[in-house]
Design an enzyme around this catalytic site. Structure first.
Site, mmCIF file in Angstrom:
data_model
loop_
_atom_site.group_PDB
_atom_site.id
_atom_site.type_symbol
_atom_site.label_atom_id
_atom_site.label_comp_id
_atom_site.label_asym_id
_atom_site.label_seq_id
_atom_site.Cartn_x
_atom_site.Cartn_y
_atom_site.Cartn_z
ATOM 1 N N PRO A 41 0.838 -1.208 0.000
ATOM 2 C CA PRO A 41 0.000 0.000 0.000
ATOM 3 C C PRO A 41 0.864 1.246 0.000
ATOM 4 O O PRO A 41 1.787 1.373 0.799
ATOM 5 C CB PRO A 41 -0.798 -0.141 1.300
ATOM 6 C CG PRO A 41 0.017 -1.053 2.163
ATOM 7 C CD PRO A 41 0.736 -1.976 1.247
ATOM 8 N N THR A 43 0.439 5.549 -0.429
ATOM 9 C CA THR A 43 -0.426 6.710 -0.552
ATOM 10 C C THR A 43 -0.092 7.484 -1.816
ATOM 11 O O THR A 43 1.053 7.874 -2.030
ATOM 12 C CB THR A 43 -0.260 7.618 0.686
ATOM 13 O OG1 THR A 43 -0.637 6.888 1.845
ATOM 14 C CG2 THR A 43 -1.118 8.867 0.564
ATOM 15 N N GLN A 119 -6.928 -1.560 1.515
ATOM 16 C CA GLN A 119 -6.420 -1.268 2.853
ATOM 17 C C GLN A 119 -7.303 -0.209 3.510
ATOM 18 O O GLN A 119 -7.466 0.893 2.982
ATOM 19 C CB GLN A 119 -4.973 -0.772 2.817
ATOM 20 C CG GLN A 119 -4.398 -0.687 4.232
ATOM 21 C CD GLN A 119 -3.066 0.016 4.290
ATOM 22 O OE1 GLN A 119 -2.990 1.221 4.064
ATOM 23 N NE2 GLN A 119 -2.008 -0.719 4.602
ATOM 24 N N HIS A 194 -5.381 -1.289 8.476
ATOM 25 C CA HIS A 194 -4.133 -0.544 8.664
ATOM 26 C C HIS A 194 -3.919 -0.309 10.158
ATOM 27 O O HIS A 194 -4.446 0.633 10.743
ATOM 28 C CB HIS A 194 -4.191 0.781 7.917
ATOM 29 C CG HIS A 194 -2.845 1.377 7.640
ATOM 30 N ND1 HIS A 194 -1.707 1.004 8.316
ATOM 31 C CD2 HIS A 194 -2.444 2.324 6.737
ATOM 32 C CE1 HIS A 194 -0.679 1.696 7.871
ATOM 33 N NE2 HIS A 194 -1.103 2.499 6.903
ATOM 34 N N TYR A 199 -0.895 5.454 12.541
ATOM 35 C CA TYR A 199 -2.284 5.864 12.368
ATOM 36 C C TYR A 199 -3.125 5.387 13.559
ATOM 37 O O TYR A 199 -2.583 4.893 14.539
ATOM 38 C CB TYR A 199 -2.803 5.383 11.017
ATOM 39 C CG TYR A 199 -2.044 6.007 9.863
ATOM 40 C CD1 TYR A 199 -2.119 7.384 9.624
ATOM 41 C CD2 TYR A 199 -1.229 5.253 9.026
ATOM 42 C CE1 TYR A 199 -1.410 7.974 8.590
ATOM 43 C CE2 TYR A 199 -0.515 5.829 7.983
ATOM 44 C CZ TYR A 199 -0.609 7.196 7.774
ATOM 45 O OH TYR A 199 0.096 7.782 6.753
#
Length: 383
Positions: A41, A43, A119, A194, A199
């Protein structure tokens, strides 16, 4: 196409013996993946302002499957229209329109024989671009370390978050479950929770960002409670045959060198708890996946995970050299591997490895000034 793909001949018989295990199929829950190579994954902040996947994203994700990756994991997708969104132009799975925008992406990956997992991400205190809410929420009112990431359109220090009430925690859990339902309806082969990189779920796990004195704070079991509740809620929402994975890390996007305080004891506690959950795979990520998780010697984080869980372990971290990727499997430290920089450099990395074609080094200009697909397109036109 956003990521150019030039087909290479299928020369399976020329695969080097050392890297051949990377091309063997793998069973993950009820799903069979064609090989052991996944796209990590990453961004890309390239959706519409409303969080809808775009035609450029269809080409981007489809090129990885066409290039030979057996599994594609999407960038972090926000789960609700309250506090989950982390970045402007981040895609979502929070409503039916966002759900439907993902259908062409899924169809393109499937058309090339790949599998695709969404995700699911809640940014928590690290949200730096959310048009739905002005403030941020986190386990506790602790100012995040570091500064917002400019290549994701951030500017200045992070904001002080508001401590989450029990009602807000329940809403976040519901958001994960609803997003998983949307992913299943859109045709995804699974979801990845995630729980890494600083996070929201990682904020609850980490002692210095979680100073709660209720059932979600204190010891490791309490700090893992939210993650376990999210896993349970998603499993209840999608049923037993839909793949549910979890990503976990020590380092964070705003605290790269962070290590678990209890070292291998904390790792045993985390992975032992996750082993009792209903996840179908565990995704560990470190800067260099094959190196010791703690200090200068000892097992890698992926190897520690594999000691405690019976599900497949996916290793991530600078595995864009075939020898490093294959070595994780050969040593029994992981069952499959995910690539970030290698996949961005070559959408057809698996085919290149198979044929011995050139693998170019990663160009950081792909991520500057903004780490989006438009910037990648501009860079390729200039080259």
């Amino acid at each position: 196409m956003s990521v150019p793909f030039h087909p290479l001949p299928d020369t399976r018989h020329t695969v080097d013996a050392a890297t051949a295990p990377l091309f063997e199929p793998l069973r993950i829950g009820a799903l069979t993946v064609p090989n052991r190579l996944a796209v990590a994954p990453m961004t890309r902040v390239s959706a519409t302002a409303d969080g809808h996947a775009t035609p450029r994203m269809v080409d981007y994700y489809g090129a990885f499957a066409a290039g030979g990756f057996g599994l594609v994991i999407t960038e972090g997708v926000y789960t609700d229209t309250a506090h989950a969104q982390g970045y402007l132009f981040q895609p979502g799975l929070a409503d039916a329109v966002q759900r439907d925008a993902w259908r062409p992406v899924v169809a393109r990956v499937h058309a090339h024989g790949g599998r695709i997992v969404a995700q699911l991400m809640h940014a928590g205190a690290l949200s730096q671009g959310n048009p739905h809410r002005a403030g941020t929420m986190a386990p506790s009112a602790v100012l995040p370390k570091g500064r917002q990431m400019t290549f994701y359109r951030g500017d200045g220090p992070y904001r002080m978050p508001e401590p989450m009430s029990i009602a807000a925690i329940d809403a976040a859990v519901d958001g994960f479950a609803q997003a998983a339902r949307h992913a299943q309806a859109a045709g995804f082969d699974g979801v990845e929770i995630h729980g890494a990189n600083g996070y929201l779920l990682d904020q609850f796990l980490t002692a210095h960002t979680n100073r709660r004195d209720d059932g979600y704070g204190g010891g490791l079991v309490q700090r893992l409670r939210l993650t376990m509740e999210v896993v349970q809620a998603i499993r209840g929402a999608v049923g037993p045959d839909f793949v549910v994975g979890l990503r976990i890390s020590q380092g964070k996007v705003n605290d790269f060198s962070h290590k678990w305080a209890g070292a291998e004891d904390d790792a045993a506690g985390v992975f032992g708890a996750l082993a009792a959950s209903s996840i179908d795979y565990l995704h560990t990520t470190e800067f260099e996946a094959w190196k010791p998780a703690f200090g200068d010697a000892g097992p890698s984080l992926a190897a520690l995970a594999r000691r405690h869980v019976s599900v497949p372990v996916l290793a991530n971290g600078a595995l864009h050299e075939g020898a490093h990727a294959a070595g994780m499997l050969a040593r029994g430290e992981a069952d499959f591997v995910s690539l970030g920089r290698g996949a961005l450099t070559h959408a057809d990395w698996p085919l290149r490895l198979r044929t011995g074609a050139t693998l170019a080094p990663f160009d950081r200009a792909l991520l500057a000034p903004i780490a989006d697909l438009a910037n990648a397109d501009r860079l390729r036109r200039q080259g």
